[in-house]
Scaffold this motif. Structure first.
Motif, PDB file in Angstrom:
ATOM      1  N   ALA A  46       2.912  10.944   2.568  1.00 21.14           N
ATOM      2  CA  ALA A  46       2.500   9.886   1.566  1.00 21.14           C
ATOM      3  C   ALA A  46       3.620   8.925   1.872  1.00 21.14           C
ATOM      4  O   ALA A  46       3.534   7.859   1.631  1.00 21.14           O
ATOM      5  N   GLU A  47       4.935   9.349   1.963  1.00 16.92           N
ATOM      6  CA  GLU A  47       6.090   8.414   2.333  1.00 16.92           C
ATOM      7  C   GLU A  47       5.679   7.448   3.456  1.00 16.92           C
ATOM      8  O   GLU A  47       6.041   6.347   3.448  1.00 16.92           O
ATOM      9  N   GLY A  60      -2.596   1.240  -4.875  1.00 22.77           N
ATOM     10  CA  GLY A  60      -1.389   1.941  -4.202  1.00 22.77           C
ATOM     11  C   GLY A  60      -1.779   2.412  -2.916  1.00 22.77           C
ATOM     12  O   GLY A  60      -0.746   2.877  -2.316  1.00 22.77           O
ATOM     13  N   ARG A 110      -3.826   6.022  -7.382  1.00 20.35           N
ATOM     14  CA  ARG A 110      -2.245   5.556  -7.352  1.00 20.35           C
ATOM     15  C   ARG A 110      -1.561   6.742  -7.095  1.00 20.35           C
ATOM     16  O   ARG A 110      -0.514   6.813  -6.251  1.00 20.35           O
ATOM     17  N   ASP A 111      -1.806   7.875  -7.873  1.00 24.52           N
ATOM     18  CA  ASP A 111      -1.214   9.189  -7.899  1.00 24.52           C
ATOM     19  C   ASP A 111      -1.373   9.805  -6.445  1.00 24.52           C
ATOM     20  O   ASP A 111      -0.488  10.619  -5.895  1.00 24.52           O
ATOM     21  N   SER A 114       0.694   8.016  -3.565  1.00 18.44           N
ATOM     22  CA  SER A 114       1.799   8.229  -3.280  1.00 18.44           C
ATOM     23  C   SER A 114       2.293   9.650  -3.207  1.00 18.44           C
ATOM     24  O   SER A 114       3.532  10.068  -3.148  1.00 18.44           O
ATOM     25  N   LYS A 116       1.710  12.172  -5.293  1.00 22.54           N
ATOM     26  CA  LYS A 116       2.032  12.805  -6.682  1.00 22.54           C
ATOM     27  C   LYS A 116       0.879  13.955  -6.993  1.00 22.54           C
ATOM     28  O   LYS A 116       1.287  14.778  -7.814  1.00 22.54           O
TER      29      LYS A 116
END
Length: 377
Positions: A46-47, A60, A110-111, A114, A116
């Motif tokens: 993700a990063e 995102g 978006r989550d 990322s 999350k």
């Protein structure tokens, strides 16, 4: 190098490969041996922006370039097939919302991008998966809500996911034409997650089942239109076949690399076994199918990026690449002998993981049925 790939795509591949070798490969055996879900690898992906591939920037992500997505899946699969398998299945969740979801539904991406939250695609049931029209789950509409009854099985990431795309029949009398797709949160009332399913391969992918007995879902969670869920499912699966083909391609690349390395190192009768003609035949056949597989995967991905119809390309690519992987991973075990059949080796793990690729997103037999439709004049 492939002639039709622009330089920036090769630069992208090199960046992803360096990341995979430095950040993912070190834990690949651990996920398998411990049957552990790779949260650490997914956070790193993700990063790096890998999870966000295929997701529009406004939600995102890194954009919807399918070629970049399949190259990323390929490179992850080369070092960590378990994490690539999860990435490939999560891409089905993402693509369903991108193609058919409302703006409000797409906000969950978006989550996902990322890292999350985790989303997954829940279509297969205990009674089968290839026959989409034959699912048994039903959704009854009462007092302005849908109430879902039924179960799902063999769902990747089921034990850890935050969101599910669940398919159920809103009009059972219409059979396949009465299916609807729903976006469901794991905290939804009457949703029970489990049991966990222990698989032969991809052992760290948290595969499990779902049960729901009167699970309430609001109308705004319908993806697409009521009774058009089979269109949602089939359009997602059709384009998703290039993603699982990329998974197979990355694994086949590693099978080839491990086989060549071992054949140059291993000696028999005072010379490396690479000098023997039958070993050379194994390896040259591997190389030929590897090159053909890569061309098929990239071509199909580029056709998707051009908004072309890819039904035939996706099915033939999925069939050829997964069958090539199965054929050659067996040859790799033969080349390595006992070492190829020993727990803890890369080839042994690939040998167990490979068979899933001929089953998921349509069996090889189903792909031949799809392709047969293109034979009639």
């Amino acid at each position: 190098m492939i002639a039709f790939l622009p330089p920036e795509i090769e630069e992208f591949r090199n960046r992803i490969r360096k990341f995979c070798e430095s950040s993912l490969e070190k834990n690949a055996q651990r996920w398998d041996e411990n049957e552990e879900y790779p949260f650490e690898s997914l956070r790193a992906m993700a990063e790096e922006g890998i999870i966000g591939l295929g997701i529009p920037e406004e939600y995102g992500g890194q954009g919807t370039n399918r070629l970049k997505l399949v190259i990323a899946i390929e490179e992850v699969a080369r070092v960590d097939p378990n994490s690539a398998f999860i990435l490939e299945v999560e891409s089905l969740f993402n693509q369903t919302l991108v193609m058919h979801g409302t703006h409000e539904q797409k906000l969950v991406l978006r989550d996902i991008a990322s890292g999350k939250k985790i989303g997954t695609f829940a279509l297969t049931e205990p009674t089968g998966g290839t026959d989409v029209a034959g699912i048994k789950s039903i959704a009854r509409k009462e007092n302005g809500k849908y109430y879902l009854y039924g179960s799902k099985f063999f769902i990747t990431s089921a034990m850890v996911a935050s969101y599910f795309i669940i398919f159920a029949k809103t009009s059972p009398e219409l059979k396949g034409k009465g299916i609807t797709a729903f976006l469901v949160d794991k905290e939804t009332e009457n949703l029970r997650i489990g049991p966990s399913i222990k698989m032969t391969g991809f052992r760290g992918s948290a595969i499990g089942g779902l049960r729901y007995d009167g699970m309430p879902v609001d109308p705004e969670n319908v993806i697409g239109r009521e009774n058009e869920g089979i269109k949602v499912a089939l359009s997602t699966l059709e384009k998703g076949r290039v993603n699982i083909s990329a998974l197979s391609l990355g694994m086949l690349q590693r099978v080839y690399e491990e086989s060549v390395k071992f054949s140059n190192y291993r000696k028999s009768m005072d010379q490396p076994i690479i000098n023997y003609q039958y070993i050379q035949q194994y390896l040259t056949d591997m190389l030929t199918d590897l090159e053909a597989s890569r061309l098929m995967v990239y071509n199909t991905a580029m056709l998707i990026d051009q908004n072309q119809n890819v039904g035939m390309n996706a099915a033939s690519t999925k069939l050829f690449v997964s069958e090539s992987l199965m054929k050659h991973v067996v040859k790799a075990v033969e080349i390595m002998g006992g070492y190829g059949y020993t727990r803890g080796t890369v080839v042994e793990r690939l040998f167990r993981d490979a068979h899933n690729t001929t089953i998921s997103l349509g069996t090889s037999e189903a792909m031949r049925m799809v392709l047969s439709r293109y034979l009639k004049i």
